[in-house]
Design an enzyme around this catalytic site. Structure first.
Site, PDB file in Angstrom:
ATOM      1  CG  ASP A 124      -2.007  -1.059   1.128  1.00  9.72           C
ATOM      2  OD1 ASP A 124      -2.451  -1.356   0.010  1.00  9.72           O
ATOM      3  OD2 ASP A 124      -2.379  -1.610   2.180  1.00  9.72           O
ATOM      4  CB  VAL A 125       0.129   4.648  -1.363  1.00  8.14           C
ATOM      5  CG1 VAL A 125      -1.102   5.003  -0.550  1.00  8.14           C
ATOM      6  CG2 VAL A 125       0.931   5.883  -1.720  1.00  8.14           C
TER       7      VAL A 125
END
Length: 245
Positions: A124-125
């Site tokens: 995930d970012v």
């Protein structure tokens, strides 16, 4: 498998771990695939499970030139291609000046190593840590199939209670999804270690939220038998020949 006990050649090649489905079609069209010693170059060809499928040396040479890269992804980079304006894909970090000094692969960096790098599994970012970028369909297929454990360190905003930890260890039901972990252990009052085998969308974040825990930082340190090791944030190195996930 059809009623006549045959299967598409391209699918059989992926089952055997010879290559990815996309690569299989490419190799078939190029006449680089043999079935029982005979070249098959027609897409859609079918084979029986007992037949022997092999790749010609030309296909093996192509695969040998494809690289796999281990990257320490910082927070703020997306693992895959940018889908929204302003997103920064992690592969942009793969350049000569960010290559780790401890890379002992002996591989000479070439500009083509920056092309067609696919993330073999998302990170995930808002998470950091080990990200695998590869040109090799065999590696991508293995990791995307969920065959390898993934290990994360999780820093919490508040300490986890024994009850919360026990619930996480049993698994939780969130929005119809059963989310569990192979192992959840306490590292300190505000740090947990999660080991996952199968991973769903924002898996750990949703598990923690379900028991009332808020995550401060999420960091992946291992995929299968390959560890982040001494890589520094934003650095990368080539996967070694003797390293296996």
């Amino acid at each position: 498998m059809s009623d006549d006990n045959t299967i598409r050649l391209s699918k059989r090649m992926t089952e055997l771990g010879l290559c990815s489905r996309r690569e299989a079609d490419e190799f078939i069209e190029q006449g680089l695939v043999k079935v029982d010693g005979v070249v098959v170059n027609v897409l859609g060809s079918r084979v029986r499970p007992e037949q022997t499928v092999t790749l010609e040396s030309g296909a093996l040479n192509v695969q040998a030139e494809r690289v796999t890269i281990l990257l320490y992804k910082p927070v703020g980079f997306v693992s895959g291609p940018a889908e929204m304006q302003g997103e920064r894909p992690a592969w942009l970090l793969v350049k000569p000046e960010t290559r780790a000094e401890q890379d002992c692969s002996g591989v000479m960096f070439l500009k083509k190593h920056q092309h067609k790098l696919a993330a073999a599994g998302k990170l995930d970012v808002d998470a950091s840590g080990l990200l695998v970028l590869t040109q090799d369909g065999r590696v991508a297929r293995k990791l995307l199939a969920g065959e390898c454990e993934q290990e994360y360190l999780v820093w919490l905003k508040t300490p986890a209670t024994a009850e919360q930890l026990a619930t996480l260890g049993k698994g939780v039901l969130v929005e119809g999804d059963t989310l569990d972990a192979a192992r959840v252990s306490r590292q300190s009052d505000r740090q947990l270690c999660f080991v996952l085998r199968q991973q769903q969308r924002r898996h750990i974040q949703r598990m923690c939220a379900a028991v009332g825990l808020e995550i401060e930082r999420l960091h992946r340190i291992r995929i299968g038998r390959v560890r982040l090791g001494d890589l520094q944030q934003g650095q990368w190195r080539y996967l070694l020949e003797n390293e296996k996930f």
